[in-house]
Design a protein around this motif. Structure first.
Motif, short mmCIF file in Angstrom:
data_model
loop_
_atom_site.label_atom_id
_atom_site.label_comp_id
_atom_site.label_asym_id
_atom_site.label_seq_id
_atom_site.Cartn_x
_atom_site.Cartn_y
_atom_site.Cartn_z
N UNK A 176 10.78 -44.46 37.00
CA UNK A 176 9.72 -44.63 36.17
C UNK A 176 8.94 -46.05 36.98
N UNK A 177 9.69 -46.84 36.92
CA UNK A 177 9.34 -48.13 37.73
C UNK A 177 8.61 -47.85 39.04
N UNK A 178 9.51 -47.41 39.77
CA UNK A 178 9.05 -47.07 41.29
C UNK A 178 7.75 -46.19 41.22
N UNK A 179 7.74 -45.14 40.34
CA UNK A 179 6.16 -44.54 40.43
C UNK A 179 5.29 -45.37 39.90
N UNK A 180 5.46 -46.53 38.84
CA UNK A 180 4.30 -47.28 38.37
C UNK A 180 4.03 -48.26 39.59
N UNK A 181 4.95 -48.80 40.34
CA UNK A 181 4.67 -49.63 41.46
C UNK A 181 3.94 -48.83 42.46
N UNK A 182 4.08 -47.62 42.71
CA UNK A 182 3.41 -46.82 43.80
C UNK A 182 1.95 -46.62 43.15
N UNK A 183 1.88 -46.19 42.06
CA UNK A 183 0.51 -45.96 41.47
C UNK A 183 -0.19 -47.07 41.54
N UNK A 184 0.09 -48.39 41.39
CA UNK A 184 -0.94 -49.51 41.65
C UNK A 184 -0.94 -50.31 43.05
N UNK A 198 -0.22 -37.04 41.71
CA UNK A 198 1.05 -36.43 41.36
C UNK A 198 2.02 -37.72 40.47
N UNK A 199 1.63 -38.97 40.95
CA UNK A 199 2.31 -40.06 40.24
C UNK A 199 1.78 -39.80 38.61
N UNK A 250 0.88 -37.47 36.96
CA UNK A 250 1.37 -36.28 36.16
C UNK A 250 2.85 -36.50 35.91
N UNK A 251 3.45 -37.39 36.84
CA UNK A 251 4.77 -37.75 36.66
C UNK A 251 4.98 -38.78 35.20
N UNK A 252 4.02 -39.64 35.36
CA UNK A 252 4.28 -40.63 34.26
C UNK A 252 3.68 -39.85 32.68
N UNK A 253 2.73 -38.82 32.94
CA UNK A 253 2.38 -38.23 31.86
C UNK A 253 3.56 -37.43 31.18
N UNK A 254 4.49 -37.01 32.00
CA UNK A 254 5.78 -36.17 31.56
C UNK A 254 6.58 -36.97 30.98
N UNK A 255 6.96 -38.40 31.54
CA UNK A 255 7.62 -39.00 30.86
C UNK A 255 7.16 -39.65 29.68
N UNK A 256 5.75 -40.16 29.63
CA UNK A 256 5.33 -40.24 28.14
C UNK A 256 5.43 -39.30 27.28
N UNK A 257 5.28 -37.79 27.68
CA UNK A 257 5.45 -36.74 26.83
C UNK A 257 6.79 -36.94 25.87
N UNK A 258 7.67 -36.88 26.93
CA UNK A 258 8.99 -36.86 26.50
C UNK A 258 9.48 -38.11 25.57
N UNK A 259 9.01 -39.26 25.76
CA UNK A 259 9.16 -40.27 24.79
C UNK A 259 8.43 -39.92 23.34
N UNK A 260 7.37 -39.55 23.57
CA UNK A 260 6.59 -39.07 22.38
C UNK A 260 7.32 -37.96 21.63
#
Length: 426
Positions: A330-338, A349-350, A352-362
């Protein structure tokens, strides 16, 4: 079967102590998992530390008596700790009497095992002399409690209780040398490892301290403690301790998260480690712990949590030494996103991946909200919301979709909130 003779939990943190009901739930889990010892040492029990000279008032004394009985009914050794070091004057006869009388007072409530804590107090100029005074105090307590010979555990937490606090070093510390030479063999010495919070405790480091103290240390383990940084919790496994360590210590006691309901992963993994075979690993131990914990999340027929969802939460809120594998991703994705060099297609694509992670947390959050375990909900809620909110902020920033202005977030009021936003502008 555990490879260590004493295995258990310390309620030794700064902050609101656990309630009798919480301790009762803990005792049942400890007994079920194979633990045998509970060390009572909450820093904010006033009669444990600030008012150490005073006997417990009647209501508090009866509550302590009930707690001792509850622990015994679960097959646990209840160890009562007193922390007089802030203002104990060993040259004063009144303080000597007060120390003895307090331990006798607690003994009359049914306590059979005791601890004397001299941690987190000022160092004396002559540290060896300070150690000798603490040795004298310890023996005074022993002789008061057991005039016919030691009949229970007596644990001592020294002022130099980890490698980084030993001066000038563990091997050459006048304080530790005086402690090891002076203390009777029946006294167990508590030790947190190389640091106050030790991400790793090596065999070599324990052998070194055992040699100068002339006995195996008992580990007071702060790996999962969070009283020093309450904006995070530690849901990872027992890790950073080789299996060989078990044969070099008198026991392993975990001082865990303040939030009782968040301690299943770490405490179960500790017991798993204590009985683990040669192929034991922290990663596999965590999965076994999460399987034990998972039913607490799946009490609702509408919102269901998978083992991988719970593994994600554990990885996001892992250990002081770092993130779990899914959180690293998740951190690697966030760094790539910014990263301004990331192209538009990859950015989508990044997101979408973060949205999936957030959905699982929710998903985990909603399952707890729908279930009856309110203590677990309240203990975990702030951390899940924090992660979900930060992920949402990134998603809004990257996609320009959402109601919040990622640069303003005007509802954030505290200094900590503002410090966390630094560095996000590109």
């Amino acid at each position: 079967m555990s490879a260590v003779p004493i295995l258990g939990v310390i309620e030794g943190f700064y902050g609101r102590p656990w309630t009798p009901a919480q301790r009762g739930r803990l005792f049942a889990r400890m007994a079920a998992w194979g633990m045998n010892t509970f060390l009572y040492a909450p820093k904010d029990d006033r009669w444990h530390r600030q008012l150490w000279r005073d006997p417990y008032p009647e209501a508090e004394a009866e509550a302590l008596r009930g707690l001792v009985e509850d622990a015994c009914q679960h097959g646990l050794q209840f160890v009562y700790a007193l922390a007089p070091g802030l203002d104990l004057d060993w040259a004063d006869d009144g303080d000597r009497r007060a120390l003895a009388e307090k331990f006798v007072h607690v003994q009359r409530l049914g306590v059979e095992h005791f601890s004397l804590l001299f941690d987190d107090i000022p160092y004396a100029v002559d540290r060896a002399a300070q150690a000798r005074e603490q040795v004298s105090a310890t023996h005074h307590v022993m002789d008061t409690l057991w005039p016919d010979g030691q009949a229970g555990l007596l644990l001592l937490c020294p002022t130099e209780y980890c490698g980084e606090r030993a001066a000038p070093s563990v091997a050459t510390s006048p304080y530790l040398k005086a402690l090891g030479e002076g203390l009777r063999p029946g006294v167990e010495i508590l030790w947190t490892g190389p640091q106050v919070v030790s991400t790793e405790i090596s065999v070599q480091s324990v052998r070194e301290v055992n040699e100068i103290l002339r006995r195996p240390v008992m580990i007071w383990d702060n790996l999962h403690a969070n009283d020093f940084t309450l904006h995070r919790v530690n849901l990872g496994p027992y890790a950073g301790r080789p299996l060989e360590l078990r044969g070099l210590v008198a026991g392993l006691l975990s001082n865990p998260n303040n939030q009782l309901e968040l301690n299943t992963p770490g405490l179960f993994s500790l017991t798993d480690y204590a009985s683990g075979k040669s192929d034991w690993t922290p990663e596999a131990s965590l999965d076994r712990a999460l399987e034990v914990w998972l039913p607490a999340f799946n009490t609702s027929s509408i919102h269901r949590v998978s083992l991988d969802d719970l593994r994600l939460v554990s990885h996001l809120l892992y250990l002081p030494g770092g993130l779990g594998p899914q959180a690293v991703r998740v951190l690697d994705v966030a760094r790539a996103l910014v990263n301004p060099q990331t192209g538009a297609e990859e950015r989508e694509a990044l997101v979408r991946e973060l949205r999936t992670v957030r959905h699982r947390v929710i998903t985990v959050l909603r399952a707890l909200e729908a279930g009856p375990n309110r203590d677990l909900l309240f203990d975990l809620h702030p951390y899940l919301v924090d992660v979900a909110e930060e992920l949402q902020r990134l998603i809004v920033w990257a996609s320009h979709r959402g109601e919040d202005d990622p640069e303003v977030f005007s509802y954030r009021g505290s200094l900590a909130d503002r410090l966390m936003t630094l560095g996000w502008k590109t």
